[in-house]
Scaffold this motif. Structure first.
Motif, PDB file in Angstrom:
ATOM      1  N   ASP A 426       0.799  -1.231   0.000  1.00  0.00           N
ATOM      2  CA  ASP A 426       0.000   0.000   0.000  1.00  0.00           C
ATOM      3  C   ASP A 426       0.832   1.282   0.000  1.00  0.00           C
ATOM      4  N   ASP A 427       2.123   1.165   0.273  1.00  0.00           N
ATOM      5  CA  ASP A 427       2.976   2.347   0.375  1.00  0.00           C
ATOM      6  C   ASP A 427       4.251   2.120  -0.432  1.00  0.00           C
ATOM      7  N   PRO A 428       4.311   2.614  -1.687  1.00  0.00           N
ATOM      8  CA  PRO A 428       5.479   2.383  -2.542  1.00  0.00           C
ATOM      9  C   PRO A 428       6.785   2.930  -1.968  1.00  0.00           C
ATOM     10  N   SER A 429       6.701   3.885  -1.063  1.00  0.00           N
ATOM     11  CA  SER A 429       7.913   4.465  -0.494  1.00  0.00           C
ATOM     12  C   SER A 429       8.542   3.567   0.566  1.00  0.00           C
ATOM     13  N   GLN A 430       7.828   2.538   0.976  1.00  0.00           N
ATOM     14  CA  GLN A 430       8.320   1.636   2.009  1.00  0.00           C
ATOM     15  C   GLN A 430       8.579   0.261   1.412  1.00  0.00           C
ATOM     16  N   SER A 431       9.700  -0.346   1.765  1.00  0.00           N
ATOM     17  CA  SER A 431      10.012  -1.682   1.253  1.00  0.00           C
ATOM     18  C   SER A 431      10.946  -2.392   2.213  1.00  0.00           C
ATOM     19  N   TRP A 432      11.059  -3.692   2.022  1.00  0.00           N
ATOM     20  CA  TRP A 432      11.898  -4.527   2.875  1.00  0.00           C
ATOM     21  C   TRP A 432      12.876  -5.321   2.025  1.00  0.00           C
ATOM     22  N   MET A 433      13.907  -5.789   2.667  1.00  0.00           N
ATOM     23  CA  MET A 433      14.865  -6.695   2.050  1.00  0.00           C
ATOM     24  C   MET A 433      14.938  -7.949   2.911  1.00  0.00           C
ATOM     25  N   LEU A 434      14.752  -9.113   2.290  1.00  0.00           N
ATOM     26  CA  LEU A 434      14.769 -10.384   2.996  1.00  0.00           C
ATOM     27  C   LEU A 434      15.965 -11.214   2.553  1.00  0.00           C
ATOM     28  N   THR A 435      16.612 -11.867   3.504  1.00  0.00           N
ATOM     29  CA  THR A 435      17.689 -12.790   3.173  1.00  0.00           C
ATOM     30  C   THR A 435      17.676 -13.941   4.167  1.00  0.00           C
ATOM     31  N   VAL A 436      18.217 -15.081   3.738  1.00  0.00           N
ATOM     32  CA  VAL A 436      18.411 -16.235   4.621  1.00  0.00           C
ATOM     33  C   VAL A 436      19.883 -16.248   5.020  1.00  0.00           C
ATOM     34  N   VAL A 437      20.148 -16.377   6.305  1.00  0.00           N
ATOM     35  CA  VAL A 437      21.506 -16.281   6.841  1.00  0.00           C
ATOM     36  C   VAL A 437      21.880 -17.584   7.536  1.00  0.00           C
ATOM     37  N   PHE A 438      23.071 -18.103   7.216  1.00  0.00           N
ATOM     38  CA  PHE A 438      23.591 -19.265   7.933  1.00  0.00           C
ATOM     39  C   PHE A 438      24.647 -18.794   8.924  1.00  0.00           C
ATOM     40  N   ASP A 439      24.471 -19.154  10.187  1.00  0.00           N
ATOM     41  CA  ASP A 439      25.420 -18.845  11.243  1.00  0.00           C
ATOM     42  C   ASP A 439      26.255 -20.093  11.514  1.00  0.00           C
ATOM     43  N   GLY A 440      27.499 -20.087  11.014  1.00  0.00           N
ATOM     44  CA  GLY A 440      28.370 -21.248  11.187  1.00  0.00           C
ATOM     45  C   GLY A 440      28.870 -21.432  12.594  1.00  0.00           C
ATOM     46  N   ASN A 441      28.742 -20.426  13.438  1.00  0.00           N
ATOM     47  CA  ASN A 441      29.132 -20.551  14.841  1.00  0.00           C
ATOM     48  C   ASN A 441      28.134 -21.387  15.624  1.00  0.00           C
ATOM     49  N   ARG A 442      26.863 -21.329  15.196  1.00  0.00           N
ATOM     50  CA  ARG A 442      25.793 -22.028  15.918  1.00  0.00           C
ATOM     51  C   ARG A 442      25.130 -23.124  15.084  1.00  0.00           C
ATOM     52  N   ASP A 443      25.585 -23.289  13.829  1.00  0.00           N
ATOM     53  CA  ASP A 443      24.922 -24.230  12.920  1.00  0.00           C
ATOM     54  C   ASP A 443      23.427 -23.946  12.881  1.00  0.00           C
ATOM     55  N   GLN A 444      23.097 -22.694  12.560  1.00  0.00           N
ATOM     56  CA  GLN A 444      21.705 -22.248  12.589  1.00  0.00           C
ATOM     57  C   GLN A 444      21.418 -21.390  11.366  1.00  0.00           C
ATOM     58  N   SER A 445      20.249 -21.592  10.780  1.00  0.00           N
ATOM     59  CA  SER A 445      19.779 -20.750   9.674  1.00  0.00           C
ATOM     60  C   SER A 445      18.627 -19.883  10.152  1.00  0.00           C
ATOM     61  N   THR A 446      18.613 -18.648   9.681  1.00  0.00           N
ATOM     62  CA  THR A 446      17.547 -17.713  10.031  1.00  0.00           C
ATOM     63  C   THR A 446      17.076 -16.971   8.792  1.00  0.00           C
ATOM     64  N   VAL A 447      15.862 -16.454   8.864  1.00  0.00           N
ATOM     65  CA  VAL A 447      15.350 -15.503   7.876  1.00  0.00           C
ATOM     66  C   VAL A 447      15.420 -14.131   8.527  1.00  0.00           C
ATOM     67  N   GLN A 448      16.051 -13.179   7.842  1.00  0.00           N
ATOM     68  CA  GLN A 448      16.211 -11.844   8.421  1.00  0.00           C
ATOM     69  C   GLN A 448      15.559 -10.805   7.512  1.00  0.00           C
ATOM     70  N   ILE A 449      14.846  -9.879   8.134  1.00  0.00           N
ATOM     71  CA  ILE A 449      14.068  -8.863   7.422  1.00  0.00           C
ATOM     72  C   ILE A 449      14.634  -7.489   7.772  1.00  0.00           C
ATOM     73  N   PHE A 450      14.943  -6.696   6.742  1.00  0.00           N
ATOM     74  CA  PHE A 450      15.512  -5.367   6.918  1.00  0.00           C
ATOM     75  C   PHE A 450      14.605  -4.310   6.285  1.00  0.00           C
ATOM     76  N   ASN A 451      14.706  -3.091   6.777  1.00  0.00           N
ATOM     77  CA  ASN A 451      14.179  -1.945   6.044  1.00  0.00           C
ATOM     78  C   ASN A 451      15.093  -1.741   4.844  1.00  0.00           C
ATOM     79  N   ALA A 452      14.556  -1.825   3.631  1.00  0.00           N
ATOM     80  CA  ALA A 452      15.386  -1.764   2.433  1.00  0.00           C
ATOM     81  C   ALA A 452      16.083  -0.425   2.258  1.00  0.00           C
ATOM     82  N   GLN A 453      15.537   0.624   2.882  1.00  0.00           N
ATOM     83  CA  GLN A 453      16.114   1.958   2.731  1.00  0.00           C
ATOM     84  C   GLN A 453      17.270   2.214   3.691  1.00  0.00           C
ATOM     85  N   CYS A 454      17.417   1.390   4.726  1.00  0.00           N
ATOM     86  CA  CYS A 454      18.509   1.607   5.685  1.00  0.00           C
ATOM     87  C   CYS A 454      18.981   0.255   6.225  1.00  0.00           C
ATOM     88  N   LEU A 455      19.673  -0.478   5.374  1.00  0.00           N
ATOM     89  CA  LEU A 455      20.145  -1.811   5.749  1.00  0.00           C
ATOM     90  C   LEU A 455      21.080  -1.766   6.950  1.00  0.00           C
TER      91      LEU A 455
END
Length: 480
Positions: A426-455
Motif C-alpha cells: 500500500d505504500d510504494p515508499s516503504q520496502s523490505w529486504m529479505l535474506t536467509v543467513v547461515f550462522d556457522g558458529n551455531r549451525d543455525q539458519s535464520t530468515v532476516q528482514i531489513f528496512n530496504a532503505q537503511c540496511l
C-alpha cells in the motif's frame, strides 16, 4: 562417476562449509519462532528460495556445486505469523537415485558411472536447483538444461515437469525469466546446442503459458546463464566461453569440463526486439564473463544501459566447483559494471566498473525491471582483500544516482544469501529486504528482514528456521 574428495589444502575450512557438509533435512510446515524484533505489519506473502540441498550420497560427492539436488524453502507470512517448510524437488532422477542411494546420471559437472559408451545419447539429470518462478497457480523450480518442474505454492508438493503449454522435451527454459511490470508478460530463453546452436526465445502471459517463440542463431557454442529486459529490447551477453560438443556427445567429458575460456573471441552482445523476437544487431566487445545481470533500461537518448557483475575470465566456474570441497582455492572475484550500448549504431558507448567490492546476485525491485532503476541490491564481501575461500558476509544497497553504498555486514561466520526486495503493498515508499543467513558458529539458519532503505540499521526481525538450509542460489517473493 567422479568422486570429490573432502581433503583440501587449507587446514581450517570457512564456517559456511558447515551448511553444505550434510544433506539438508526437510521440514514443515513449521511456525517460525521470532528471535528478535517483529514481523512488519504489511509483510504478507511468501518468500521462496531454491538451491542445492544435497551434495553427496553414500560418501560420493558431486563434482560441481551446480549438480546438487534442488530443494525449495518457502516462508509464508500471514496474519498469524510465519510458517516455514523445506522440500526437495521430487524430480524423476532424484527419486531414482534416492531409491538406489547412489548417483546414476550425468550433470553439469559430473559423469554417470560406467563406461563412456553407456553415456552416449543420454540426457543430463534435471537438478531443478537454480531458481523459482511464482505463477498464479503453481511454483516452477527452474534449471538450465531442461523443462521446469511445477510445485504446489503452499505445500511444495512436486506435480511434475511442466511444458507451459508448448515446450518440447528437448527445449530448455532458463532460470532467469523476466517479467514486464506493466504488461505482466514473461520473457525467457533457452540455449539449444547442436551443429547449429541458437537461442530459443519465449514470451508468455502472466500465467506462464507460452504465447510466442523465436530463434536467434549463435556464432559459436557458448554459455549464457542470464539475459536482460531493457525497454524495447532483450539483450544477451555471450562471453568467450566455447563448448566442445564432441566430448559431450561421446560421454568423455562433463558439460563443465568441456567449456573453454577463449578470450580471443571477445564478448558478443546480441540485441533482440522484444515484440518480434528477432535480432536487431550484434556488437563485439572486449572479453569478460558474467553469470548475472541486475537490470537494464533504455535511456532518453536511445542508448541501452545494463548493470551486471563482471569477471575477468572463467575461473569463477572452477571456484564454484571447489565449493563442494568446502574450501575453494581459485581466485575469482566479480565486480559491478555498467555497460552502455548504442543499438542503432551497433557499438559500445561505455563499459565501466561501479564498485570495488566483490559482489554478486544483483537485483532491482520488481516494479523497475526493464525500466530505469535508481538502485540495486547485492550480495557483497565487505573486505576488499577477503580470503579466496570466504563467502559473502554482507547484503548491500547501491544508489546508482548518488554512488552511495549501504552495507548490512553480519558477524564473523555468518553468511547471507541473495537479497530479495519486497515492496509494501500500500505504500510504494516503504520496502523490505529479505535474506536467509547461515550462522556457522551455531549451525543455525535464520530468515532476516531489513528496512530496504537503511540496511545498516540492522534487522527488523529475525526468524529461526528449524533446520540448516544450505547456501543456495535464487529466490523470489509472491505477494499475498
Amino acid at each position: 562417476m567422479q568422486v570429490q574428495s573432502r581433503d583440501v589444502s587449507c587446514q581450517d575450512r570457512p564456517l559456511w562449509s558447515r551448511a553444505m557438509a550434510q544433506p539438508a533435512v526437510e521440514f514443515g510446515p513449521t511456525p517460525l519462532r521470532v528471535i528478535e524484533g517483529q514481523i512488519p505489519a504489511g509483510l504478507r506473502g511468501t518468500l521462496y528460495r531454491n538451491g542445492p540441498g544435497r551434495l553427496q550420497r553414500s560418501g560420493q560427492y558431486v563434482d560441481h556445486w551446480f549438480d546438487g539436488d534442488g530443494a525449495i524453502l518457502a516462508v509464508h507470512f500471514t496474519e498469524a505469523g510465519a510458517i516455514g517448510l523445506y522440500r526437495y524437488v521430487q524430480t524423476q532422477e532424484f527419486q531414482t537415485e534416492e531409491q538406489a542411494n547412489q548417483y546414476l546420471y550425468s550433470g553439469y559437472g559430473q559423469l554417470a558411472p560406467g563406461p563412456f559408451w553407456k553415456r552416449w545419447g543420454s540426457q543430463p539429470k534435471n537438478a531443478a536447483n537454480t531458481s523459482v518462478l511464482a505463477l498464479p497457480d503453481k511454483l516452477l523450480a527452474l534449471w538450465e538444461g531442461g523443462n521446469p518442474y511445477a510445485l504446489d505454492l503452499e505445500t511444495l508438493e512436486t506435480h511434475g515437469l511442466d511444458d507451459l503449454g508448448s515446450l518440447k522435451a528437448t527445449q530448455t527454459y532458463s532460470a532467469h525469466p523476466k517479467r514486464d511490470p506493466q504488461t505482466s508478460d514473461l520473457y525467457n530463453f533457452g540455449i539449444i546446442y547442436g551443429p547449429r546452436s541458437y537461442i530459443q526465445l519465449y514470451r508468455s502471459d502472466a500465467s506462464g503459458q507460452i504465447l510466442q517463440q523465436g530463434k536467434v542463431a549463435l556464432d559459436r557454442v557458448s554459455l549464457i546463464h542470464d539475459f536482460v529486459l531493457s525497454g524495447p529490447y532483450l539483450v544477451f551477453l555471450m562471453p568467450p566461453v566455447v563448448l566442445k560438443l564432441i566430448p559431450i556427445v561421446f560421454g568423455t567429458q562433463s558439460f563443465s569440463d568441456a567449456l573453454q575460456w577463449q578470450p580471443q573471441y571477445g564478448t558478443q552482445i546480441v540485441v533482440v526486439d522484444r515484440k518480434t523476437l528477432k535480432e536487431v544487431t550484434r556488437i563485439e566487445a572486449d572479453p569478460w564473463f558474467q553469470w548475472h545481470i541486475g537490470n537494464g533500461f533504455q535511456a532518453n537518448d536511445g542508448s541501452v544501459v545494463i548493470d551486471y557483475v563482471r569477471y575477468p575470465n572463467f575461473d569463477t566456474n572452477q571456484w564454484l566447483k571447489e565449493v563442494v570441497s568446502g574450501c575453494p582455492t581459485t581466485p575469482a572475484a566479480g565486480h559491478l559494471w555498467r555497460l552502455r550500448l548504442d543499438p542503432v549504431a551497433g557499438k559500445v558507448v561505455a563499459n565501466e566498473q561501479q564498485l570495488d567490492l566483490e559482489c554478486e546476485f544483483p537485483i532491482t525491485p520488481m516494479a523497475e525491471v526493464g525500466r530505469q532503476h535508481p538502485s540495486l541490491y547485492l550480495s557483497c564481501q565487505s573486505q576488499r582483500l577477503a580470503k579466496v575461500e570466504e563467502n559473502f558476509d554482507s547484503v548491500a544497497h547501491f544508489n546508482l544516482e548518488t554512488g552511495q553504498l549501504t552495507l548490512a555486514t553480519f558477524a564473523s561466520g555468518c553468511y547471507p544469501i541473495e537479497p530479495i526486495h519486497v515492496s509494501h503493498p500500500d505504500d510504494p515508499s516503504q520496502s523490505w529486504m529479505l535474506t536467509v543467513v547461515f550462522d556457522g558458529n551455531r549451525d543455525q539458519s535464520t530468515v532476516q528482514i531489513f528496512n530496504a532503505q537503511c540496511l545498516d540499521a540492522g534487522p527488523l526481525c529475525i526468524l529461526e528456521l528449524p533446520e540448516v538450509v544450505p547456501i543456495g542460489f535464487h529466490g523470489t517473493w509472491r505477494p499475498q
